[in-house]
Motif scaffolding. Sequence first.
Motif, short mmCIF file in Angstrom:
data_model
loop_
_atom_site.label_atom_id
_atom_site.label_comp_id
_atom_site.label_asym_id
_atom_site.label_seq_id
_atom_site.Cartn_x
_atom_site.Cartn_y
_atom_site.Cartn_z
N GLU A 234 1.01 -1.09 -0.08
CA GLU A 234 0.04 -0.09 0.05
C GLU A 234 0.82 1.22 0.20
O GLU A 234 2.01 1.24 0.47
CB GLU A 234 -0.86 0.15 1.21
N LYS A 235 0.35 2.32 -0.58
CA LYS A 235 1.01 3.70 -0.74
C LYS A 235 0.04 4.60 -0.29
O LYS A 235 -1.10 4.93 -0.76
CB LYS A 235 1.69 3.98 -2.08
N LYS B 53 -3.44 3.16 -0.04
CA LYS B 53 -4.12 2.77 -1.14
C LYS B 53 -3.21 1.55 -1.69
O LYS B 53 -2.11 1.67 -1.73
CB LYS B 53 -4.10 3.85 -2.36
N ARG B 54 -3.95 0.59 -2.29
CA ARG B 54 -3.13 -0.51 -2.57
C ARG B 54 -2.59 -0.26 -4.03
O ARG B 54 -3.05 0.19 -4.85
CB ARG B 54 -4.23 -1.75 -2.75
#
Length: 242
Positions: free
Chosen positions: A149-150, A153-154
């Motif tokens: 995730e970043k 968000k995946r």
Amino acid sequence: MNRESGSLLIVDDERSIRLSLRTILTNFGFEIVEAARGEEALALARTTKFDVVLLDINMPGMGGIEVCRTLRRNDPRLPILMLTVQESEDRKVEALDAGADDYITKPFQLRELTARLRAAVRRNKLDDDINQIVLIGDVLLDSDRHLVEKKGKRVHLTPKQFEVLQYLMVNAGRPIPHARLLRSVWGPEYGNELEYLRTFIRQIRLKIEADPANPVYLLTDSHIGYRFAESVPEDEGDRVMN
């Protein structure tokens, strides 16, 4: 004696360097033991548990590379940092292939030296189970769930992209030579496919870096390989989030 930072074995044939390092690093909380020759270092390591070893690459008698290989064979988990000269790129790769965790080039900055030593000690005290969650800056990698995730968000990675990122993040802060990364992810028959590896690194950067041309996470160690940042400075973190 204060062992806040850990016990450190300094291996260097130059007495003046050992004395200088002892004086400086003792003030930073390290308990120092010295060895003037490789054979002496190996004898000490057989009887004493050290948190980290700082090993000069060029010494008379048994050289630093051979000492490193023997230390690594006797203790796979022992953090080993090697002192090298600025111009010796081939020797840096040789040191890493011999089992060194990192290298410090002479002349070195005191802040960099102490940071690298403390990072090596800290990594060694962490659970080395591959099935772990690693969070660095805004990038999270969950090995057990095969998830990246970043900023929550995946990030969708191919299986091989995930394996490359996983290896680098689990070893965050360590320079990983091209050949070691290739062999670790693709198998022992690999090692020279540099363009192949560069393509994967470029693809991963496109997915996790705010500015892939100026990465703050997946860094290049010139002529050596790649290193995933162990932490992202606050100013860099602000840049990443903007």
